[in-house]
Design an enzyme around this catalytic site. Sequence first.
Site, mmCIF file in Angstrom:
data_model
loop_
_atom_site.group_PDB
_atom_site.id
_atom_site.type_symbol
_atom_site.label_atom_id
_atom_site.label_comp_id
_atom_site.label_asym_id
_atom_site.label_seq_id
_atom_site.Cartn_x
_atom_site.Cartn_y
_atom_site.Cartn_z
ATOM 1 N N LYS A 237 0.874 -1.176 0.000
ATOM 2 C CA LYS A 237 0.000 0.000 0.000
ATOM 3 C C LYS A 237 0.910 1.224 0.000
ATOM 4 O O LYS A 237 0.825 2.116 0.852
ATOM 5 C CB LYS A 237 -0.917 -0.060 1.240
ATOM 6 C CG LYS A 237 -2.019 0.966 1.250
ATOM 7 C CD LYS A 237 -3.145 0.660 0.296
ATOM 8 C CE LYS A 237 -4.137 1.819 0.282
ATOM 9 N NZ LYS A 237 -5.135 1.690 -0.781
ATOM 10 N N ASP A 338 -5.149 -3.085 -1.908
ATOM 11 C CA ASP A 338 -6.604 -3.203 -2.048
ATOM 12 C C ASP A 338 -6.963 -3.788 -3.406
ATOM 13 O O ASP A 338 -7.855 -4.614 -3.538
ATOM 14 C CB ASP A 338 -7.318 -1.864 -1.792
ATOM 15 C CG ASP A 338 -6.643 -0.673 -2.447
ATOM 16 O OD1 ASP A 338 -5.616 -0.867 -3.129
ATOM 17 O OD2 ASP A 338 -7.149 0.449 -2.281
ATOM 18 N N ASP A 362 -1.268 -11.465 6.117
ATOM 19 C CA ASP A 362 -2.233 -12.100 7.021
ATOM 20 C C ASP A 362 -3.638 -12.042 6.406
ATOM 21 O O ASP A 362 -4.335 -13.056 6.281
ATOM 22 C CB ASP A 362 -2.182 -11.368 8.374
ATOM 23 C CG ASP A 362 -2.884 -12.109 9.487
ATOM 24 O OD1 ASP A 362 -3.519 -13.141 9.224
ATOM 25 O OD2 ASP A 362 -2.803 -11.651 10.652
HETATM 26 O O1 LIG Z 1 -1.340 -15.075 16.244
HETATM 27 C C1 LIG Z 1 -2.543 -14.939 16.108
HETATM 28 O O2 LIG Z 1 -3.350 -15.103 17.017
HETATM 29 C C2 LIG Z 1 -3.101 -14.584 14.770
HETATM 30 C C3 LIG Z 1 -2.091 -14.742 13.666
HETATM 31 C C4 LIG Z 1 -2.704 -14.848 12.349
HETATM 32 O O3 LIG Z 1 -3.839 -14.518 12.092
HETATM 33 C C5 LIG Z 1 -1.899 -15.424 11.279
HETATM 34 O O4 LIG Z 1 -0.707 -15.629 11.448
HETATM 35 O O5 LIG Z 1 -2.449 -15.657 10.202
HETATM 36 MG MG LIG Z 2 -4.343 -14.773 10.017
#
Ligand SMILES: O=C(O)CCC(=O)C(=O)O
Ligand SMILES: [Mg+2]
Length: 475
Positions: A237, A338, A362
């Site tokens: 981004k 996005d 993530d």
């Molecule tokens: O560590 C967490 O609780 C979430 C981490 C997470 O969502 C991930 O690594 O995809």
């Molecule tokens: Mg995650």
Amino acid sequence: MYDKITPPTTGAKITFKNGEPIVPDNPIIPFIRGDGTGIDIWPAAQKVLDAAVKTAYKGQRQISWFKVYAGDEACDLYGTYQYLPEDTLTAIQEYGVAIKGPLTTPVGGGIRSLNVALRQIFDLYACVRPCRYYAGTPSPHKNPEKLDVIVYRENTEDIYLGIEWRQGSEIGDRLIAILNKELIPATPEHGKKQIPLDAGIGIKPISKKGSQRLVRRAIKHALLLPKHKQQVTLVHKGNIMKYTEGAFRDWGYELATTEFRQETVTERESWILSNKEKNPDLSLEDNARQIEPGFDALTPEKKAQIVKEVENVLNSIWATHGNGQWKDKVLVNDRIADSIFQQIQTRPDEYSILATMNLNGDYLSDAAAAIVGGLGMGPGANIGDVCAIFEATHGTAPKHAGLDRINPGSVILSGVMMLEYLGWQEAADLIKKGLGDAIASSQVTYDLARLLEPPVEPLKCSEFAEAIIQHFGNG
Ligand SMILES: O=C(O)CCC(=O)C(=O)O
Ligand SMILES: [Mg+2]
Ligand SMILES: NC(=O)C1=CN([C@@H]2O[C@H](COP(=O)(O)OP(=O)(O)OC[C@H]3O[C@@H](n4cnc5c(N)ncnc54)[C@H](OP(=O)(O)O)[C@@H]3O)[C@@H](O)[C@H]2O)C=CC1
């Protein structure tokens, strides 16, 4: 050496040389069961992994599992707040390759993520999350099979470093005061901006080293893919976060065009080269006009800059990349974050490896997993230079915990990634076959069963594991 755990009496250590694991036939592998649905999915996964290794190697290879503790289970054994005991860290450090179920992280206050902590402690800088379709998997998308991407997520930096201050905290307020009174006014581009006095504050560090080592791994991975998938897209981004996400993009391109100069071509370079191939007499300015939308409306300085870019590309890589040679290189391009969320839905087959920072990765890995069948089908690996921990993309899914109903597919496929990492491809292939065939014959858990038309009676988590094993065939 250990306080409350004992390593298996048989088996040997995995060691590392030049970032690659050296694997004995009977490696000791620590595992963390995980919180919530970890209680369901880990035993299912362990059973499938053991069965595949046994079928593939007839006893010549075998994993010696070493149970280590983290999360709720660790507190039960080691005492209150002992979420990540020293024993566990010592075992992972010693044995190098581990696999884990999901661990709970409270929202707002409470402990910081144990999952993130493990990645940072062991410097597992690349989170690799492939999202590909298994035939017969129901999906809300019309053509889920067109998506075949690997999210390469930087795993140690970004806001996940967890350097933040609560609203109203003494240091948070001091930091805001220093920023508002000294640092922002001293930075002309920030004008008269001020941080609201009632804000919480978080820091987003993105380093050159962290960005480039991630992109380096992504490009090396792309080089191993079939020709048509040899592409790395830098997702950022950078239009908004210029000096963090924008810098990630620039450092990514810099790495690609220096360390991997012979192996890569950037998207803009490919346009410049192909323009000249189509019309060898094309002037530098007309070439620039074709690669830059709105060229004619630009200032003379900007126009000159783009003409210079065209000239530099032709001078520096025409001999090695021109006349169509660029088509055999890894294509490196970039997309704004996005936009990539809509592109993986509208033009999924245009993408392969998506290299990005921690937060984008993530989000993106959950979104991509949803397209190919949901979080029950999203495996992952956290890879460093001397350690690797395999884990699913999803979390603890607490409402399904202990019901023997959740889909163990993601942790099983994370195990497949682990087997491939060990070089045990035959066992990995057996599981992929078994899982694919089970799904193709509609033997699926609730999450996939509810999407099938007509709906089918779901298998339990443990039954799905059995079905995968049944579909191995004879190895
Ligand atoms: O560590 C967490 O609780 C979430 C981490 C997470 O969502 C991930 O690594 O995809
Ligand atoms: Mg995650
Ligand atoms: N690496 C890790 O250990 C991770 C840990 N977490 C942690 O997990 C906890 C819970 O997070 P939450 O936001 O609920 O996200 P989760 O990923 O745990 O679950 C959200 C929903 O996703 C679906 N889902 C998750 N896993 C599976 C699976 N194996 N098979 C089928 N469907 C699945 C379920 O949807 P439905 O109910 O609609 O079927 C579930 O309710 C939090 O504490 C979070 O921090 C989160 C992500 C990664």
